[in-house]
Design a protein around this motif. Structure first.
Motif, PDB file in Angstrom:
ATOM      1  N   LEU A  50       0.703  -1.160   0.123  1.00  0.00           N
ATOM      2  CA  LEU A  50      -0.254   0.380   0.013  1.00  0.00           C
ATOM      3  C   LEU A  50       1.031   1.573  -0.049  1.00  0.00           C
ATOM      4  CD1 LEU A  50      -3.224   0.140   0.147  1.00  0.00           C
ATOM      5  CD2 LEU A  50      -2.617   0.484   2.205  1.00  0.00           C
ATOM      6  N   GLU A  51       1.785   1.444   0.406  1.00  0.00           N
ATOM      7  CA  GLU A  51       2.734   2.440   0.512  1.00  0.00           C
ATOM      8  C   GLU A  51       3.436   2.374  -0.713  1.00  0.00           C
ATOM      9  OE1 GLU A  51       7.539   2.522   2.738  1.00  0.00           O
ATOM     10  OE2 GLU A  51       5.426   1.816   3.950  1.00  0.00           O
ATOM     11  N   VAL A  63      -0.269   2.940  -3.639  1.00  0.00           N
ATOM     12  CA  VAL A  63      -1.456   3.518  -3.215  1.00  0.00           C
ATOM     13  C   VAL A  63      -1.542   4.771  -2.952  1.00  0.00           C
ATOM     14  CG1 VAL A  63      -4.192   3.650  -2.904  1.00  0.00           C
ATOM     15  CG2 VAL A  63      -3.085   1.875  -3.773  1.00  0.00           C
TER      16      VAL A  63
END
Length: 174
Positions: free
Chosen positions: A16-17, A20
């Protein structure tokens, strides 16, 4: 089983880091303020608050090294600083009565120390030429504020995983 779930959760945060959250950052829109998304670091800090300094040190070293290999310009900077922050957060949990507010305050302080350590190492190795004041105003302070807000859902996730598999570990966080 909890170790596998925590590793999977932190791996999800790492993905995610790098994907997105990079598109949601203000620098992607042309803002002078820079957000350095670090939900994995928040997860390691919160995990070490709950499970202790040894877990924070091990998870911090492993995920910091992965961060260095994937994103870093100097291998070892994130590995050292994330492991050190995991250990420090584990020490904090031994000194104070824990709770959600203490966890989020400790996350904010540890995030600030972590970003200052990384900036210091990058200045030492001449990876960055940004002055200290500019880095503090445009990079570190906005990153700490946003990462502390993002840390609350991470706190809930880590607390749920640890509570599901090791309910005796959460007695201080009730």
């Amino acid at each position: 089983m909890a170790a596998w779930m925590l590793t999977g959760f932190l791996s999800f945060l790492f993905l995610l880091e790098g994907t997105v959250l990079q598109d949601l950052a203000p620098q992607a829109w042309g803002s002078p303020f820079v957000w350095i998304p670090q939900p994995v670091t928040s997860g390691i800090i919160l995990l070490s608050l709950i499970q202790g300094r040894k877990a924070g040190l091990i998870y911090g070293l492993c995920f910091g090294l992965i961060h260095d290999l994937v994103f870093g310009q100097v291998i070892g900077v994130y590995a050292f600083s994330t492991a050190a922050i995991g250990y420090i957060a584990g020490q904090i949990s031994r000194q104070f009565v824990s709770g959600p507010i203490v966890a989020l305050c400790a996350t904010g302080i540890c995030q600030a120390v972590h970003l200052c350590m990384v900036f210091g190492w990058y200045r030492l190795f001449n990876v960055t030429q940004i002055p200290w004041e500019e880095s503090m105003i445009y990079h570190i302070i906005p990153s700490v504020l946003i990462n502390t807000v993002v840390a609350y859902p991470v706190y809930r996730g880590v607390r749920w995983i640890v509570g599901r598999f090791h309910p005796h570990s959460l007695q201080l966080f009730e």
